[in-house]
Design a protein around this motif. Structure first.
Motif, PDB file in Angstrom:
ATOM      1  N   SER A   1       0.817  -1.198   0.000  1.00  0.00           N
ATOM      2  CA  SER A   1       0.000   0.000   0.000  1.00  0.00           C
ATOM      3  C   SER A   1       0.858   1.258   0.000  1.00  0.00           C
ATOM      4  O   SER A   1       1.675   1.477   0.898  1.00  0.00           O
ATOM      5  CB  SER A   1      -0.955  -0.025   1.183  1.00  0.00           C
ATOM      6  N   GLY A   2       0.705   2.048  -1.023  1.00  0.00           N
ATOM      7  CA  GLY A   2       1.397   3.320  -1.119  1.00  0.00           C
ATOM      8  C   GLY A   2       2.875   3.256  -1.437  1.00  0.00           C
ATOM      9  O   GLY A   2       3.545   4.261  -1.418  1.00  0.00           O
ATOM     10  N   ARG A   3       3.404   2.061  -1.681  1.00  0.00           N
ATOM     11  CA  ARG A   3       4.806   1.999  -2.058  1.00  0.00           C
ATOM     12  C   ARG A   3       5.041   0.842  -3.025  1.00  0.00           C
ATOM     13  O   ARG A   3       4.154   0.036  -3.258  1.00  0.00           O
ATOM     14  CB  ARG A   3       5.708   1.873  -0.823  1.00  0.00           C
TER      15      ARG A   3
ATOM     16  N   GLY B   1       1.814   9.449   8.869  1.00  0.00           N
ATOM     17  CA  GLY B   1       1.271  10.266   7.807  1.00  0.00           C
ATOM     18  C   GLY B   1       0.919   9.407   6.624  1.00  0.00           C
ATOM     19  O   GLY B   1       1.374   8.271   6.517  1.00  0.00           O
ATOM     20  N   PRO B   2       0.107   9.942   5.728  1.00  0.00           N
ATOM     21  CA  PRO B   2      -0.294   9.157   4.560  1.00  0.00           C
ATOM     22  C   PRO B   2       0.927   8.748   3.748  1.00  0.00           C
ATOM     23  O   PRO B   2       1.842   9.555   3.562  1.00  0.00           O
ATOM     24  CB  PRO B   2      -1.181  10.128   3.776  1.00  0.00           C
ATOM     25  N   PRO B   3       0.974   7.516   3.287  1.00  0.00           N
ATOM     26  CA  PRO B   3       2.172   7.004   2.624  1.00  0.00           C
ATOM     27  C   PRO B   3       2.528   7.758   1.354  1.00  0.00           C
ATOM     28  O   PRO B   3       3.690   7.851   1.008  1.00  0.00           O
ATOM     29  CB  PRO B   3       1.798   5.559   2.300  1.00  0.00           C
ATOM     30  N   LEU B   4       1.511   8.311   0.679  1.00  0.00           N
ATOM     31  CA  LEU B   4       1.820   8.955  -0.598  1.00  0.00           C
ATOM     32  C   LEU B   4       2.491  10.307  -0.412  1.00  0.00           C
ATOM     33  O   LEU B   4       3.177  10.778  -1.293  1.00  0.00           O
ATOM     34  CB  LEU B   4       0.541   9.148  -1.408  1.00  0.00           C
TER      35      LEU B   4
ATOM     36  N   VAL C   1       2.617  14.214  -8.154  1.00  0.00           N
ATOM     37  CA  VAL C   1       1.995  13.243  -7.246  1.00  0.00           C
ATOM     38  C   VAL C   1       0.961  13.947  -6.369  1.00  0.00           C
ATOM     39  O   VAL C   1       0.002  13.335  -5.919  1.00  0.00           O
ATOM     40  CB  VAL C   1       3.065  12.552  -6.370  1.00  0.00           C
ATOM     41  N   LEU C   2       1.159  15.268  -6.182  1.00  0.00           N
ATOM     42  CA  LEU C   2       0.297  16.016  -5.260  1.00  0.00           C
ATOM     43  C   LEU C   2      -1.191  15.875  -5.579  1.00  0.00           C
ATOM     44  O   LEU C   2      -1.979  15.578  -4.668  1.00  0.00           O
ATOM     45  CB  LEU C   2       0.722  17.483  -5.225  1.00  0.00           C
ATOM     46  N   PRO C   3      -1.636  16.078  -6.848  1.00  0.00           N
ATOM     47  CA  PRO C   3      -3.076  15.939  -7.082  1.00  0.00           C
ATOM     48  C   PRO C   3      -3.610  14.565  -6.693  1.00  0.00           C
ATOM     49  O   PRO C   3      -4.698  14.471  -6.118  1.00  0.00           O
ATOM     50  CB  PRO C   3      -3.225  16.186  -8.588  1.00  0.00           C
ATOM     51  N   ILE C   4      -2.831  13.504  -6.945  1.00  0.00           N
ATOM     52  CA  ILE C   4      -3.322  12.156  -6.638  1.00  0.00           C
ATOM     53  C   ILE C   4      -3.304  11.914  -5.131  1.00  0.00           C
ATOM     54  O   ILE C   4      -4.236  11.334  -4.563  1.00  0.00           O
ATOM     55  CB  ILE C   4      -2.505  11.106  -7.411  1.00  0.00           C
ATOM     56  N   ALA C   5      -2.251  12.418  -4.458  1.00  0.00           N
ATOM     57  CA  ALA C   5      -2.221  12.297  -3.000  1.00  0.00           C
ATOM     58  C   ALA C   5      -3.383  13.066  -2.382  1.00  0.00           C
ATOM     59  O   ALA C   5      -4.049  12.581  -1.459  1.00  0.00           O
ATOM     60  CB  ALA C   5      -0.889  12.820  -2.467  1.00  0.00           C
ATOM     61  N   ALA C   6      -3.652  14.269  -2.919  1.00  0.00           N
ATOM     62  CA  ALA C   6      -4.741  15.081  -2.381  1.00  0.00           C
ATOM     63  C   ALA C   6      -6.088  14.395  -2.623  1.00  0.00           C
ATOM     64  O   ALA C   6      -6.957  14.389  -1.746  1.00  0.00           O
ATOM     65  CB  ALA C   6      -4.730  16.463  -3.034  1.00  0.00           C
TER      66      ALA C   6
ATOM     67  N   ALA D   1      -3.824   4.588  -5.354  1.00  0.00           N
ATOM     68  CA  ALA D   1      -2.360   4.685  -5.452  1.00  0.00           C
ATOM     69  C   ALA D   1      -1.838   3.922  -6.668  1.00  0.00           C
ATOM     70  O   ALA D   1      -0.733   4.179  -7.134  1.00  0.00           O
ATOM     71  CB  ALA D   1      -1.715   4.157  -4.175  1.00  0.00           C
ATOM     72  N   ASP D   2      -2.647   2.984  -7.195  1.00  0.00           N
ATOM     73  CA  ASP D   2      -2.231   2.250  -8.399  1.00  0.00           C
ATOM     74  C   ASP D   2      -1.999   3.194  -9.574  1.00  0.00           C
ATOM     75  O   ASP D   2      -1.267   2.868 -10.509  1.00  0.00           O
ATOM     76  CB  ASP D   2      -3.293   1.218  -8.787  1.00  0.00           C
ATOM     77  N   MET D   3      -2.661   4.368  -9.528  1.00  0.00           N
ATOM     78  CA  MET D   3      -2.478   5.346 -10.604  1.00  0.00           C
ATOM     79  C   MET D   3      -1.019   5.799 -10.671  1.00  0.00           C
ATOM     80  O   MET D   3      -0.585   6.357 -11.664  1.00  0.00           O
ATOM     81  CB  MET D   3      -3.366   6.570 -10.346  1.00  0.00           C
TER      82      MET D   3
END
Lengths: 343, 290
Positions: free
Chosen positions: A104-106, B70-73, B83-88, B251-253
């Protein structure tokens, strides 16, 4: 009134369709029956696996584990390979390959482009490079049929090998090769099943079954697989901008052998136990392995002194106070004997 | 007051039903988008990625210093603005966006009922199915705008403040700006579809109650319940049914090549929820006392 009834019927149908759709999503996909394939002998199957080079292919491997491992503090669940994560694999059939281990996330990416292996970790944004100038292995010199015969005869001394039916793995027909420990073997494992692709003779799935449970304790296999030419760009790696690029500092074998005490092998076959002296973790600035064992294990006592036992469904590990450890796919008693015999 | 007059007038204006539906939709959209709370909510959503970007720039540690927690992304955003738009999106889609969408769904039927204006709509010579569908279009628009606002805000902030040549994916490859922008658009569309599913369920609740607050409370409670159930590994078999279960696969994106499996499953799941929500909303509105 009539129209209202029709509307309500349509709405009910829509609701039912939605619920059924959700149900279908929840159903496990592997409901296909075993295909019928021409019979094949165990030796023949093993030989063809050894003979065939892995062809060009791309697929997704999923690892399901019900090992009953204790939760290790500090290591997030679902990390790396064992947590049911998915790994995407590509091979070009000529020794180059790529694997992407997603969690997840990495993601960790391993690319082997023939001479260089790159390991990329997205969480630390590091690319580690290791080169193998003499990567070509003398593969042609080994006769696969002789190797297969030898392998099978070695295995046969402690187990029965048989082709037991067929299976459908990742939409491909496969033979099931089954290894069962001989009754004299003292192991916690019941059998190991390897599904081998009927056409390409590539292992597609490995299933480990333990005593006392009908569900596999460990299963690793393709969920998706396509043979054929793969995009050549997959087998190259360019470190992205902003990444830390490191060269692999681990020299092959020589130094490692000095650092780590050599493990001793006790027994053979399924009840092999490995006895090793634990490295002292504090010198390396890491967590002391013994401290962790004390947290996880069950305290036991015996001729070896005091120790801690960590048991899982596929085996156990016994760590003594003096820093010796024995592990294997065996019950506790065998580990105690192994510790005694290597003293 | 609501546009009862507009709704009622539409079918009288001409015998052609298509034009009248279009007019209904137009007047509904005008009604939804002129509501100050919709605009404020969308504006705040737009500010979320901006705030994230500014915070990251101000506190950014050198590359590789992605802290724990914190969020992993978020760690991947440093020096890698796209990456910011997808993390947001992945952060706002958990609670903020469903809140905005359920607010608009609450206004759509329960809000009208609370104001006493729903009665007028139900008595007007507009089919009730059509009424619900028009309201659903309004909710869908808010869902799409919400996802779009976060994506656009994130994209602009990412490119302007953080920069970076293209998008470094989690897999370690670099996507050029064009492809990366396409990925962001795809992510926004996927999130909008998930939010549409939330909106459809909210619309069903909205049709069943006269109190807008109940709709928002129900949706929030449902999301929290789903998240809790999704965290229990003993309920593995239930997870594929939970709407929120696939949301982490956004996150697959950021992986390359794009793994489509989980994203497509997520879309199908959202479709099922949208179908159920819409069907229940129609059924409830049809049986409602005029």
């Amino acid at each position: 009134m009539k129209r209202r009834k029709a509307t309500l019927t349509a709405a009910a149908a829509g609701t039912v369709a939605g619920v059924v759709g959700l149900g279908l999503l929840a159903l496990p996909t592997s409901a296909s029956s075993a295909p019928s394939l021409p019979p094949v002998g165990a030796e023949q199957l093993v030989e063809s696996v050894l003979r065939e080079q892995p062809p060009a292919m791309g697929g997704t491997v999923k690892v399901d584990n019900a090992l009953g491992l204790p939760a290790i503090p500090g290591v997030p669940e679902g990390s790396a390979l064992l947590g049911g994560g998915e790994t995407r694999v590509w091979l070009d059939g000529h020794g180059r390959g790529r694997a992407q281990i997603a969690s997840s996330g990495r993601e960790q990416t391993i690319v082997h482009d023939g001479t260089t292996t790159w390991r990329w970790d997205s969480s630390s944004r590091t690319a580690v490079r290791s080169t193998h100038p003499d990567a070509k292995k003398p593969e042609g010199t080994v006769d696969p049929s002789a190797a297969a015969r030898q392998l099978i005869s070695t295995i046969r001394s402690s187990s029965t090998v048989a082709v037991d039916g067929t299976a459908r793995v990742a939409n491909r027909d496969a033979y099931e090769l089954v290894l069962t420990p001989a009754p004299s073997e003292r192991t916690v494992l019941r059998e190991v099943r390897v599904a081998v692709d009927a056409e390409k003779r590539v292992p597609l799935r490995v299933t480990v079954l333990a005593n006392g449970s009908s569900d596999p304790v460990l299963q690793a296999g393709f969920t998706e697989l396509a043979f054929g030419e793969q995009d050549a760009g997959l087998f190259k790696f360019e470190p992205p901008a902003g990444a830390t690029v490191k060269d692999d500092e681990r020299k092959p074998d020589r130094n490692a052998a000095k650092d780590h005490p050599k493990p001793k092998i006790v027994g053979d076959g399924w009840d092999t136990a490995v006895v090793v002296d634990l490295p002292k973790g504090k010198e390396r600035g890491e967590q002391d392995p013994l401290a962790m064992v004390k947290q996880l294990g069950k305290p036991v006592e015996g001729a070896y002194g005091r120790g801690w036992l960590i048991s899982t469904k596929v085996g156990s590990a016994l760590v003594t106070e003096s820093g010796r450890a024995a592990l294997g796919a065996v019950p506790e008693q065998v580990l105690v004997e192994a510790l005694g015999s290597t003293r | 007051m609501t546009t009862t007059a507009d709704h009622a007038a539409a079918p009288l204006a001409g015998p052609v039903p298509r034009t009248s539906t279009l007019r209904l939709v137009r007047s509904e959209l005008r009604w939804v988008l002129r509501r100050p709370r919709t605009l404020v909510a969308l504006g705040l959503l737009l500010l979320v990625p901006v705030a994230m970007g500014v915070t990251l720039v101000l506190s950014s540690t050198p590359a590789g210093g992605s802290g724990r927690g914190g969020p992993p992304l978020l760690g991947a955003v440093i020096g890698n603005g796209l990456v910011l738009p997808i993390a947001a999106l992945s952060i706002t889609m958990m609670l903020l966006m469903p809140l905005v969408v359920s607010m608009s769904a609450a206004d759509a039927l329960a809000g009208e009922a609370a104001h006493g204006t729903l009665r007028g709509l139900l008595l007007a010579p507009v089919g009730r199915v059509r009424l619900v569908l028009v309201k659903a279009v309004g909710v869908l628009t808010v869902a799409a705008l919400a996802a779009g606002a976060v994506a656009v805000g994130g994209w602009v902030t990412g490119v302007a403040l953080i920069g970076g040549d293209g998008l470094v994916t989690l897999s370690g490859t670099t996507l050029p700006l064009g492809t990366a922008t396409l990925r962001v658009a795809l992510a926004a569309a996927w999130v909008a579809a998930q939010m549409a599913a939330v909106g459809a369920v909210a619309l069903a609740v909205s049709a069943a109650t006269d109190h807008p607050l109940v709709v928002m409370a129900a949706i929030m409670a449902g999301l929290i319940l789903f998240t809790v159930l999704g965290g229990l590994s003993a309920l593995d078999w239930l997870h594929p049914v939970l709407l929120t279960d696939g949301w982490l696969s956004l996150a697959d994106m950021l992986r390359d090549p794009l793994p489509t499996d989980n994203l497509v499953t997520g879309l199908l799941r959202a479709g099922c929820y949208a179908l159920i929500g819409l069907s229940l909303a129609i059924a409830r509105t049809t049986t409602r006392e005029g």
